[in-house]
Scaffold this motif. Structure first.
Motif, short mmCIF file in Angstrom:
data_model
loop_
_atom_site.label_atom_id
_atom_site.label_comp_id
_atom_site.label_asym_id
_atom_site.label_seq_id
_atom_site.Cartn_x
_atom_site.Cartn_y
_atom_site.Cartn_z
N TYR A 133 -7.54 3.72 5.72
CA TYR A 133 -6.94 4.52 4.66
C TYR A 133 -5.46 4.17 4.48
N TYR A 134 -4.71 4.17 5.57
CA TYR A 134 -3.28 3.87 5.49
C TYR A 134 -3.03 2.39 5.18
N GLN A 135 -3.90 1.52 5.65
CA GLN A 135 -3.75 0.09 5.37
C GLN A 135 -3.87 -0.18 3.87
N ARG A 136 -4.85 0.42 3.23
CA ARG A 136 -5.06 0.22 1.79
C ARG A 136 -3.88 0.78 0.99
N ILE A 137 -3.37 1.91 1.41
CA ILE A 137 -2.22 2.49 0.72
C ILE A 137 -1.00 1.58 0.81
N SER A 138 -0.79 0.99 1.97
CA SER A 138 0.40 0.15 2.18
C SER A 138 0.38 -1.11 1.33
N GLU A 139 -0.79 -1.48 0.80
CA GLU A 139 -0.91 -2.67 -0.03
C GLU A 139 -0.68 -2.38 -1.51
N ASN A 140 -0.51 -1.11 -1.86
CA ASN A 140 -0.30 -0.71 -3.25
C ASN A 140 1.06 -0.02 -3.36
N PRO A 141 2.03 -0.62 -4.06
CA PRO A 141 3.38 -0.05 -4.08
C PRO A 141 3.46 1.35 -4.67
#
Length: 214
Positions: A133-141
């Protein structure tokens, strides 16, 4: 701690309030700012978010309307000079899908903001993968900035609405996931370096103060 000191401490802590700002004034401020800057998505997101969160309340003793939270996150973004229409509109809508049963494709905003809100929405099923969940968020500014602002807002108010156990869990989660996310964001999105420094400073100083008092 002596009896007199305990009494003063309890009186001091008893003055902690859930509501720091007026939600109607924040709504009017965002609306006025968005009109001036032609932030069309934000102008659509504002009434939509308020309607969707109608009847919902923040955790805490004061029963503050839930819309207070997304409004505060959006105001925080604007105060930091983040007036990107995608980010501010996503900030206003970031809890709508998770808490109101709305699908991302139903949101009254563009593709970028919809994708960000979809990433921010947690899967409440047993298959939820916190790390992913947090990994995917970190890839989207857009999602990343909203999530960091959201966490900063929650860290700011957690002393008023959280139990001691929840407070400890929240601090540990922040240190585990959000501190690395902020460092990654500073490297990957240098255009937000000043804002990220202020968000990081605020979160760390609040958490350090709570650790000291605890």
């Amino acid at each position: 701690m002596k009896k007199q000191e305990t009494s003063i401490y309890n009186e001091f802590c008893g003055n902690i309030k859930d509501r720091l700002f007026d939600e109607n004034e924040m709504y009017d401020y965002i609306e006025s700012y968005a009109k001036t800057k032609n932030m069309h998505q934000t102008l659509k997101a504002l009434p939509f978010a308020r309607a969707m969160h109608e009847g919902q309340f923040r955790k805490g003793k004061e029963k503050i309307p839930y819309i207070y939270h997304p409004l505060l996150v959006a105001c925080h973004a604007l105060a930091l000079g983040i007036d990107d229409d995608h980010i501010v509109s996503a900030a206003l809508l970031h809890d709508v899908c998770e808490d109101c049963g709305i699908k991302a494709e139903e949101l009254p905003v563009g593709k970028e903001a919809k994708e960000a809100v979809a990433l921010l929405t947690k899967d409440k099923g047993d298959s939820f993968d916190e790390k992913r969940y947090y990994q995917r968020i970190s890839e989207n500014p857009i999602a990343l900035m909203v999530k960091l602002l959201d966490r900063c807002n929650n860290v700011s108010g957690m002393a008023a609405g959280f139990t001691k156990e929840k407070l400890i869990q929240y601090i540990r989660e922040t240190e585990k996931f959000f501190y690395p996310m902020m460092e990654k964001a500073k490297r990957k999105y240098p255009r937000y370096s000043n804002q990220l420094f202020l968000i990081q400073y605020h979160m760390k100083s609040v958490i350090q103060t709570i650790r000291h008092l605890g």
